[in-house]
Design an enzyme around this catalytic site. Structure first.
Site, PDB file in Angstrom:
ATOM      1  CD  GLU A 102       4.492  -7.080   7.398  1.00  0.00           C
ATOM      2  OE1 GLU A 102       3.360  -6.789   7.854  1.00  0.00           O
ATOM      3  OE2 GLU A 102       5.413  -6.274   7.385  1.00  0.00           O
ATOM      4  CG  ASP A 103       0.419  -4.789   7.255  1.00  0.00           C
ATOM      5  OD1 ASP A 103       1.618  -5.096   7.002  1.00  0.00           O
ATOM      6  OD2 ASP A 103       0.112  -3.734   7.829  1.00  0.00           O
ATOM      7  CG  ASP A 106       5.456   0.679   0.763  1.00  0.00           C
ATOM      8  OD1 ASP A 106       5.218   0.803  -0.435  1.00  0.00           O
ATOM      9  OD2 ASP A 106       5.571   1.668   1.518  1.00  0.00           O
ATOM     10  CB  SER A 107      10.491   0.155   0.903  1.00  0.00           C
ATOM     11  OG  SER A 107      10.601  -0.297   2.235  1.00  0.00           O
ATOM     12  N   GLY A 108       9.939  -3.029   1.183  1.00  0.00           N
ATOM     13  CA  GLY A 108      10.529  -4.342   1.457  1.00  0.00           C
ATOM     14  C   GLY A 108      11.513  -4.319   2.617  1.00  0.00           C
ATOM     15  CE  LYS A 134       1.196   0.770  -0.740  1.00  0.00           C
ATOM     16  NZ  LYS A 134       1.524   2.017  -0.022  1.00  0.00           N
ATOM     17  CG  ASP A 162      -1.644   2.407  10.837  1.00  0.00           C
ATOM     18  OD1 ASP A 162      -1.008   1.544  10.197  1.00  0.00           O
ATOM     19  OD2 ASP A 162      -1.112   3.418  11.333  1.00  0.00           O
TER      20      ASP A 162
HETATM   21  P1  IMP Z   1       8.106  -1.491   4.008  1.00  0.00           P
HETATM   22  O1  IMP Z   1       9.205  -1.650   5.019  1.00  0.00           O
HETATM   23  O2  IMP Z   1       8.276  -0.233   3.185  1.00  0.00           O
HETATM   24  O3  IMP Z   1       7.911  -2.707   3.144  1.00  0.00           O
HETATM   25  O4  IMP Z   1       6.796  -1.178   4.799  1.00  0.00           O
HETATM   26  C1  IMP Z   1       6.053  -2.128   5.391  1.00  0.00           C
HETATM   27  C2  IMP Z   1       5.147  -1.567   6.452  1.00  0.00           C
HETATM   28  O5  IMP Z   1       4.718  -0.227   6.194  1.00  0.00           O
HETATM   29  C3  IMP Z   1       3.878  -2.381   6.472  1.00  0.00           C
HETATM   30  O6  IMP Z   1       3.997  -3.477   7.348  1.00  0.00           O
HETATM   31  C4  IMP Z   1       2.850  -1.378   6.925  1.00  0.00           C
HETATM   32  O7  IMP Z   1       2.778  -1.362   8.331  1.00  0.00           O
HETATM   33  C5  IMP Z   1       3.348  -0.041   6.434  1.00  0.00           C
HETATM   34  N1  IMP Z   1       2.678   0.357   5.177  1.00  0.00           N
HETATM   35  C6  IMP Z   1       3.193   0.355   3.932  1.00  0.00           C
HETATM   36  N2  IMP Z   1       2.315   0.789   3.021  1.00  0.00           N
HETATM   37  C7  IMP Z   1       1.179   1.057   3.712  1.00  0.00           C
HETATM   38  C8  IMP Z   1      -0.129   1.530   3.308  1.00  0.00           C
HETATM   39  O8  IMP Z   1      -0.443   1.786   2.128  1.00  0.00           O
HETATM   40  N3  IMP Z   1      -1.034   1.663   4.313  1.00  0.00           N
HETATM   41  C9  IMP Z   1      -0.757   1.399   5.614  1.00  0.00           C
HETATM   42  N4  IMP Z   1       0.444   0.954   6.023  1.00  0.00           N
HETATM   43  C10 IMP Z   1       1.409   0.786   5.081  1.00  0.00           C
HETATM   44 MG    MG Z   2       2.922  -3.968   9.051  1.00  0.00          MG
END
Ligand code: IMP
Ligand code: MG
Length: 196
Positions: A102-103, A106-108, A134, A162
């Site tokens: 994964e890149d 964030d929230s997970g 994060k 992006d």
């Molecule tokens: P989560 O579901 O909140 O953990 O979000 C994960 C996805 O949100 C990642 O795979 C990214 O594609 C996108 N994302 C979260 N934070 C960033 C950021 O700071 N820059 C760009 N994409 C982000």
């Molecule tokens: Mg992603």
């Protein structure tokens, strides 16, 4: 499209630091998965640059696969918790040692849904390798086996990540100044209206 120089706040992780850390992770994975049938699954599209650099640092035989999920719409910067599979795997993962690439976490929500979805397919093991974490923003607990860098709560771009679908090509991770970015978007909007 605006130049990233118009809205970048700082280079958070340089190209050199990325490569050095990815080489270390590659060595760890090489050691941990020796003798196992390793399958790297890249989550499109953000993980693609990380995958291609990481796999060159893994010196044991392994296969790669891709899947895509959608969690952020264009313009949105918050995960909704609603994750949809938009491209599924082309391969059976039963009994294989799967490592998700994964890149950023964030929230997970995204990675948690992917883990749930894949675990019912009975892989031999299922682990997570993320370039960025994060931590402050986490809303659901997710197990992370390999992590490149923990970063502060800033919106970042470049090296696969992006902003509204652009700037994935940059070789470093930059933090965006959202006010400046929004100003470039407003300027673009005004230009389009003046052209019409
Ligand atoms: P989560 O579901 O909140 O953990 O979000 C994960 C996805 O949100 C990642 O795979 C990214 O594609 C996108 N994302 C979260 N934070 C960033 C950021 O700071 N820059 C760009 N994409 C982000
Ligand atoms: Mg992603």
């Amino acid at each position: 499209m605006s130049d990233y120089q118009d809205f970048i706040e700082e280079v958070l992780i340089s190209e050199e630091s990325l490569h050095a850390r990815i080489a270390e992770i590659g060595r760890e994975i090489t050691r941990d998965y020796a003798g196992k049938d390793l399958l790297l699954i890249c989550i499109l599209r953000g993980g693609v640059m990380f995958l291609t650099d990481l796999m060159r640092k893994i010196t044991i035989p392994h296969a790669i696969e891709f899947m895509a999920v959608s969690s952020y719409g264009v313009g949105g910067r918050e995960s909704t918790g609603q994750v949809r599979i938009t491209l599924d795997l082309n391969t059976d993962i039963r009994d294989r040692h799967v490592l998700l690439v994964e890149d950023i976490i964030d929230s997970g929500f995204t990675i948690k849904s992917v883990l749930e979805l894949l675990s019912v397919r009975k892989p031999g093991s299922l682990k997570v390798c993320t370039l960025l974490d994060k931590t402050e923003r986490r809303e659901v607990e997710v197990p992370i086996e390999y992590c490149g860098f923990c970063i502060p709560n800033k919106f970042v771009f470049g090296y696969g990540l992006d902003i509204d679908d652009y700037y994935r090509n940059l070789p470093f991770i930059g933090a965006v100044n959202l006010d400046k970015y929004l100003a470039t978007q407003t300027r673009k909007q005004l230009d389009t209206e003046n052209d019409a």
